[in-house]
Design an enzyme around this catalytic site. Structure first.
Site, PDB file in Angstrom:
ATOM      1  CD  GLU A 240      15.816 -31.274  65.439  1.00 37.73           C
ATOM      2  OE1 GLU A 240      15.380 -30.167  65.769  1.00 37.73           O
ATOM      3  OE2 GLU A 240      16.859 -31.772  65.902  1.00 37.73           O
ATOM      4  NE  ARG A 266      31.629 -25.009  29.591  1.00 39.80           N
ATOM      5  CZ  ARG A 266      32.440 -24.012  29.307  1.00 39.80           C
ATOM      6  NH1 ARG A 266      31.968 -22.925  28.708  1.00 39.80           N
ATOM      7  NH2 ARG A 266      33.722 -24.069  29.630  1.00 39.80           N
TER       8      ARG A 266
END
Length: 379
Positions: A240, A266
């Protein structure tokens, strides 16, 4: 595996996830609801059965292919909670069953898990025992036909939606961690009660507490031998911790690409904001975190594929990706300024999700402790 094959596996998974797993995500997040449609789509695409043998309903893909698919899935799927739910189901629960269940038990439960018809949870933590499993209070006493379980589990991913729970309990309290055993407990068993826990992030991943009161479990549902639970737990945690967050390298890549687009589009003070070192440096650091994480992921996967122990590398990988993921999301919010702080862009959700990465499956502090112990720095 060739570079072209790796790229194709990632691209296919990325396109699939983007098309099938993101619908209604904002509402699901607000309502803390499970992404059932995304789960079903992932099952249909084979993501839930990649580790399972073909004879038991899976596809038995090599580990390297699994990871390429998960990287692409992580980039295309914006639902990080769904990714966590899938990872707990596969890496914790299926690992326990594949390597420690009897053949009869495998045949009974793995086909449903591989096809996504049944969801599994991994119940270890308790109100008074998290990483300190030697203080586990849940008990399993023997009976003529098996065991009776009593206790309380908490912080269990998938618990509210699971059809079965992999439960760890003490069969010999005097032996501490060496007295633990593991069991498969059907969610519908008499005496099992689940309550849901609401969270700040990863909201579509259903987390809950499990109350076990006089729950009868037949001996055939025990995993491994009695008293082998700690070994099974270590085994599952290695898998895991190593691979649960692998898709988040894809998530980080997705966030980074949004930042690149923002830096180009931007404009301030007469130029694109990417021309400012303070902006471009943030994005360079994002790229480095992803590339370093990928290199470490490949190293862990290569060692796991040979059957050698990889506990130390697993903790290193979990530590790196979880902290890199959170920092990348913090930087992405900062780079987008005031709009990054709004719900409009979804970056605040990405950040809320990333905070959980440093907590579940062992906190960053626990990972550092494990690494230090395995290095011989501390006991």
């Amino acid at each position: 595996m060739t570079v072209s094959v790796r790229s194709q596996l990632q691209a296919d998974a990325r396109r699939f996830a983007a098309a099938r797993c993101n619908s209604g995500l904002e509402q699901l997040d607000r309502e803390q609801a499970f992404n059932r449609a995304g789960w079903t789509a992932a099952a249909e695409h084979g993501l839930l059965g990649m580790r399972v043998p073909v004879a038991l309903g899976g596809t038995a893909r090599p580990l390297g292919e699994q990871l390429e698919i998960l990287l692409g899935f992580g980039e295309g799927c914006e639902d990080n909670g769904l990714i966590l739910a899938l990872g707990a189901h596969v890496w914790a629960c299926q690992s326990a069953l594949l390597d420690y269940a009897s053949d009869d038990l495998k045949a009974a439960v793995l086909p449903g898990l591989a096809r996504g018809h049944v969801i599994a949870s991994h119940a270890v933590s308790e109100p008074g025992a998290g990483s300190d499993v030697s203080n586990m209070a849940t008990r399993a006493r023997t009976t003529a036909s098996g065991y009776v379980l009593d206790g309380d589990k908490t912080w269990v991913t998938n618990a509210p939606i699971a059809g079965l729970h992999v439960v760890f309990a003490s069969t010999d309290p005097s032996a501490g961690s060496r007295g633990l055993s593991a069991f498969v407990v059907p969610a519908a068993s008499s005496g099992v009660r689940v309550t849901t826990i609401e969270k700040m992030g990863l909201c579509t991943a259903q987390m809950g507490s499990i109350e076990l009161r006089e729950v009868e479990v037949p001996s055939r549902n025990r995993l491994g031998e009695e008293g082998q639970g700690f070994t099974i737990l270590q085994h599952c945690m290695a898998w895991e911790r190593a691979f649960l967050l692998a898709p988040m390298l894809g998530s980080m890549t997705r966030v980074m690409r949004r930042c690149v687009e923002q830096a180009r589009r931007r404009r301030q003070f007469g130029q694109a904001i990417g021309e400012f070192d303070s902006v471009s440096n943030l994005i360079v650091e994002m790229r480095m975190r992803v590339e370093l994480g990928r290199a470490l992921l490949d190293k862990v996967a290569a060692q796991a594929a040979t059957g050698r122990a990889f506990h130390e590398l697993a903790s290193m990988l979990k530590l790196h990706i979880s902290e890199a993921w959170q920092q990348t999301c913090v930087d992405a919010v900062q780079l987008h300024g005031a709009r990054g702080f709004t719900r409009e862009l979804g970056l605040e959700r990405e950040l809320r999700d990333a905070v959980g990465g440093r907590i579940f499956s062992g906190t960053s502090e626990i990972q550092r402790r494990i690494i230090a112990q395995l290095m011989g720095v501390r006991r």
